[in-house]
Design a protein around this motif. Sequence first.
Motif, PDB file in Angstrom:
ATOM      1  N   ARG A 186      43.141 -47.307 -51.150  1.00 51.43           N
ATOM      2  CA  ARG A 186      43.814 -46.016 -50.965  1.00 51.43           C
ATOM      3  C   ARG A 186      44.620 -45.652 -52.209  1.00 51.43           C
ATOM      4  NH1 ARG A 186      44.071 -47.769 -45.475  1.00 51.43           N
ATOM      5  NH2 ARG A 186      46.026 -48.859 -45.799  1.00 51.43           N
ATOM      6  N   LYS A 187      45.194 -46.669 -52.840  1.00 51.68           N
ATOM      7  CA  LYS A 187      46.023 -46.425 -54.024  1.00 51.68           C
ATOM      8  C   LYS A 187      45.173 -45.923 -55.203  1.00 51.68           C
ATOM      9  CE  LYS A 187      49.345 -48.803 -57.005  1.00 51.68           C
ATOM     10  NZ  LYS A 187      49.937 -50.114 -57.336  1.00 51.68           N
ATOM     11  N   PHE A 188      44.009 -46.512 -55.382  1.00 49.24           N
ATOM     12  CA  PHE A 188      43.129 -46.111 -56.497  1.00 49.24           C
ATOM     13  C   PHE A 188      41.993 -45.259 -55.935  1.00 49.24           C
ATOM     14  CE2 PHE A 188      45.303 -49.793 -58.194  1.00 49.24           C
ATOM     15  CZ  PHE A 188      45.560 -49.416 -59.508  1.00 49.24           C
ATOM     16  N   ASN A 189      42.354 -44.104 -55.378  1.00 53.74           N
ATOM     17  CA  ASN A 189      41.347 -43.348 -54.637  1.00 53.74           C
ATOM     18  C   ASN A 189      40.394 -42.552 -55.532  1.00 53.74           C
ATOM     19  OD1 ASN A 189      43.040 -41.377 -55.490  1.00 53.74           O
ATOM     20  ND2 ASN A 189      43.829 -40.834 -53.469  1.00 53.74           N
ATOM     21  N   LYS A 190      40.605 -42.568 -56.845  1.00 54.56           N
ATOM     22  CA  LYS A 190      39.646 -41.888 -57.717  1.00 54.56           C
ATOM     23  C   LYS A 190      38.574 -42.850 -58.234  1.00 54.56           C
ATOM     24  CE  LYS A 190      42.981 -38.464 -59.240  1.00 54.56           C
ATOM     25  NZ  LYS A 190      44.003 -38.205 -60.257  1.00 54.56           N
ATOM     26  N   ALA A 191      38.716 -44.115 -57.917  1.00 50.73           N
ATOM     27  CA  ALA A 191      37.701 -45.089 -58.323  1.00 50.73           C
ATOM     28  C   ALA A 191      36.663 -45.217 -57.212  1.00 50.73           C
ATOM     29  CB  ALA A 191      38.356 -46.444 -58.582  1.00 50.73           C
ATOM     30  N   VAL A 192      35.490 -45.713 -57.583  1.00 46.58           N
ATOM     31  CA  VAL A 192      34.435 -45.941 -56.588  1.00 46.58           C
ATOM     32  C   VAL A 192      34.360 -47.439 -56.321  1.00 46.58           C
ATOM     33  CG1 VAL A 192      31.972 -45.754 -56.109  1.00 46.58           C
ATOM     34  CG2 VAL A 192      33.146 -43.942 -57.387  1.00 46.58           C
ATOM     35  N   PHE A 193      34.648 -47.827 -55.093  1.00 47.38           N
ATOM     36  CA  PHE A 193      34.627 -49.243 -54.732  1.00 47.38           C
ATOM     37  C   PHE A 193      33.264 -49.582 -54.140  1.00 47.38           C
ATOM     38  CE2 PHE A 193      39.019 -48.227 -55.086  1.00 47.38           C
ATOM     39  CZ  PHE A 193      39.628 -49.386 -55.527  1.00 47.38           C
ATOM     40  N   ARG A 194      32.607 -50.528 -54.750  1.00 42.09           N
ATOM     41  CA  ARG A 194      31.264 -50.902 -54.278  1.00 42.09           C
ATOM     42  C   ARG A 194      31.378 -51.961 -53.185  1.00 42.09           C
ATOM     43  NH1 ARG A 194      26.615 -50.778 -57.454  1.00 42.09           N
ATOM     44  NH2 ARG A 194      26.399 -53.023 -57.205  1.00 42.09           N
ATOM     45  N   GLU A 195      30.647 -51.741 -52.122  1.00 41.73           N
ATOM     46  CA  GLU A 195      30.634 -52.704 -51.018  1.00 41.73           C
ATOM     47  C   GLU A 195      29.631 -53.810 -51.327  1.00 41.73           C
ATOM     48  OE1 GLU A 195      32.552 -52.710 -48.450  1.00 41.73           O
ATOM     49  OE2 GLU A 195      33.470 -50.730 -48.607  1.00 41.73           O
ATOM     50  N   PRO A 196      29.799 -54.976 -50.737  1.00 37.49           N
ATOM     51  CA  PRO A 196      30.983 -55.437 -50.021  1.00 37.49           C
ATOM     52  C   PRO A 196      31.888 -56.219 -50.959  1.00 37.49           C
ATOM     53  CG  PRO A 196      29.209 -57.011 -49.720  1.00 37.49           C
ATOM     54  CD  PRO A 196      28.694 -55.958 -50.673  1.00 37.49           C
ATOM     55  N   PRO A 197      33.117 -56.523 -50.539  1.00 31.56           N
ATOM     56  CA  PRO A 197      33.933 -57.449 -51.341  1.00 31.56           C
ATOM     57  C   PRO A 197      33.259 -58.813 -51.378  1.00 31.56           C
ATOM     58  CG  PRO A 197      34.942 -57.073 -49.198  1.00 31.56           C
ATOM     59  CD  PRO A 197      33.779 -56.136 -49.291  1.00 31.56           C
ATOM     60  N   ASN A 198      33.488 -59.539 -52.470  1.00 30.07           N
ATOM     61  CA  ASN A 198      32.780 -60.821 -52.624  1.00 30.07           C
ATOM     62  C   ASN A 198      33.683 -61.786 -53.394  1.00 30.07           C
ATOM     63  OD1 ASN A 198      31.126 -62.931 -53.432  1.00 30.07           O
ATOM     64  ND2 ASN A 198      29.329 -61.623 -53.639  1.00 30.07           N
ATOM     65  N   PRO A 199      34.106 -62.872 -52.758  1.00 28.91           N
ATOM     66  CA  PRO A 199      35.045 -63.774 -53.428  1.00 28.91           C
ATOM     67  C   PRO A 199      34.387 -64.750 -54.405  1.00 28.91           C
ATOM     68  CG  PRO A 199      34.566 -64.607 -51.243  1.00 28.91           C
ATOM     69  CD  PRO A 199      33.796 -63.324 -51.388  1.00 28.91           C
ATOM     70  N   ILE A 200      33.045 -64.771 -54.443  1.00 28.03           N
ATOM     71  CA  ILE A 200      32.348 -65.769 -55.264  1.00 28.03           C
ATOM     72  C   ILE A 200      32.674 -65.615 -56.754  1.00 28.03           C
ATOM     73  CG2 ILE A 200      30.056 -66.430 -56.131  1.00 28.03           C
ATOM     74  CD1 ILE A 200      30.314 -67.583 -53.479  1.00 28.03           C
ATOM     75  N   TYR A 201      32.713 -64.366 -57.227  1.00 31.83           N
ATOM     76  CA  TYR A 201      32.870 -64.169 -58.670  1.00 31.83           C
ATOM     77  C   TYR A 201      34.040 -63.251 -58.962  1.00 31.83           C
ATOM     78  CZ  TYR A 201      30.199 -59.891 -57.622  1.00 31.83           C
ATOM     79  OH  TYR A 201      29.769 -58.701 -57.094  1.00 31.83           O
ATOM     80  N   ASN A 202      34.586 -63.400 -60.169  1.00 28.65           N
ATOM     81  CA  ASN A 202      35.661 -62.510 -60.619  1.00 28.65           C
ATOM     82  C   ASN A 202      35.105 -61.580 -61.694  1.00 28.65           C
ATOM     83  OD1 ASN A 202      35.400 -64.202 -62.806  1.00 28.65           O
ATOM     84  ND2 ASN A 202      37.558 -64.750 -62.940  1.00 28.65           N
ATOM     85  N   CYS A 203      35.988 -60.877 -62.379  1.00 28.17           N
ATOM     86  CA  CYS A 203      35.522 -59.911 -63.375  1.00 28.17           C
ATOM     87  C   CYS A 203      34.683 -60.572 -64.461  1.00 28.17           C
ATOM     88  CB  CYS A 203      36.714 -59.181 -63.990  1.00 28.17           C
ATOM     89  SG  CYS A 203      37.858 -60.257 -64.867  1.00 28.17           S
ATOM     90  N   HIS A 204      35.145 -61.729 -64.930  1.00 29.90           N
ATOM     91  CA  HIS A 204      34.404 -62.399 -66.008  1.00 29.90           C
ATOM     92  C   HIS A 204      33.079 -62.949 -65.495  1.00 29.90           C
ATOM     93  CE1 HIS A 204      38.084 -61.801 -68.086  1.00 29.90           C
ATOM     94  NE2 HIS A 204      38.728 -62.824 -67.570  1.00 29.90           N
TER      95      HIS A 204
END
Lengths: 152, 165
Positions: B46-64
Amino acid sequence: MGLIDQLDINEINSVYLFANTPKYLYRHLRHIQSVQELSRHATLQNLVDEYNEITSPTAKSSEDIAIAYALLIAVTFWEYQQALAALNKFNLSRLEWGNDMKDIFIKNTPINTIVRIHAKPNIPRNEFRASGSSTSTVSYEYTRNNPKGGKA
Amino acid sequence: MKTIIIPNKPHYTDITLHTRIRSDIPNSQSHAFDCYEKRLFLSLERKFNKAVFREPPNPIYNCHGLTFASRRTSITDNRALQTILNDDGYQKVSLADVLPGDIILYYSEDGDVEHSGVVISKPDSQLKIPLVLSKWGRFKEVVHHANYCPYDFSNVSYYRVTKWD
């Protein structure tokens, strides 16, 4: 009011959730004012006790984990040797990045150390003869001061 | 990542990960979210509502892990990132030359890489800010302008693989 009630949980959670690396978590938790204040108001033993309780092996939420990291970071504002002794009392393996936090603390903390080097001037012998002076010991002092005095 | 470790019940794993010239890259995979974390994630969206969040969340990997390991694992060691840049032939690209497919690294004041992502559009002509695909912590992949994220945009660099031998 308990120790943890003083913490800005929302801010701590944001840092925790966005952390891609232990260094990010370490650096940004140290910038949070409520964590800095916690380190001033709590004793090291308070912090150790609270941490060990919150990380006891029962079901935990991510909020508990974020707070546990904040308690660890509060310790890092103390004087180096005291903080290190306290960190050795934490069961750091209960957090995935617990040992990383300690390693970063050790690597990053300015140390109050005076290194004294006694060195003879490296000047050709005949130049001494020419000037008639004798060799003497020169003392260099290198000091890395902790900018915040008692607590790092 | 960042789960409490209960003895004899590991919450994370790792894989064999190498650079092009077979340097080992330490990594770890996390396997779970908790309910509290999911609620926080939603408030973030909700805070970053101009970004597009791709589903689903995934804890396996980080940004790097997204940028350098094809979404297979998390990379958290800055030295490992430097090894990847060196071994895999990355070189800096000036902003004027940035193209989709280049990568962006967000540096902290003391030179650590705090965040990374993949450039998906050329910088726009006015503000010179590209669109980026990146992963925010353990959360979701996000399509966002390079400066519209919780990471410090004031010290970023762009890279491309340009060397192959």
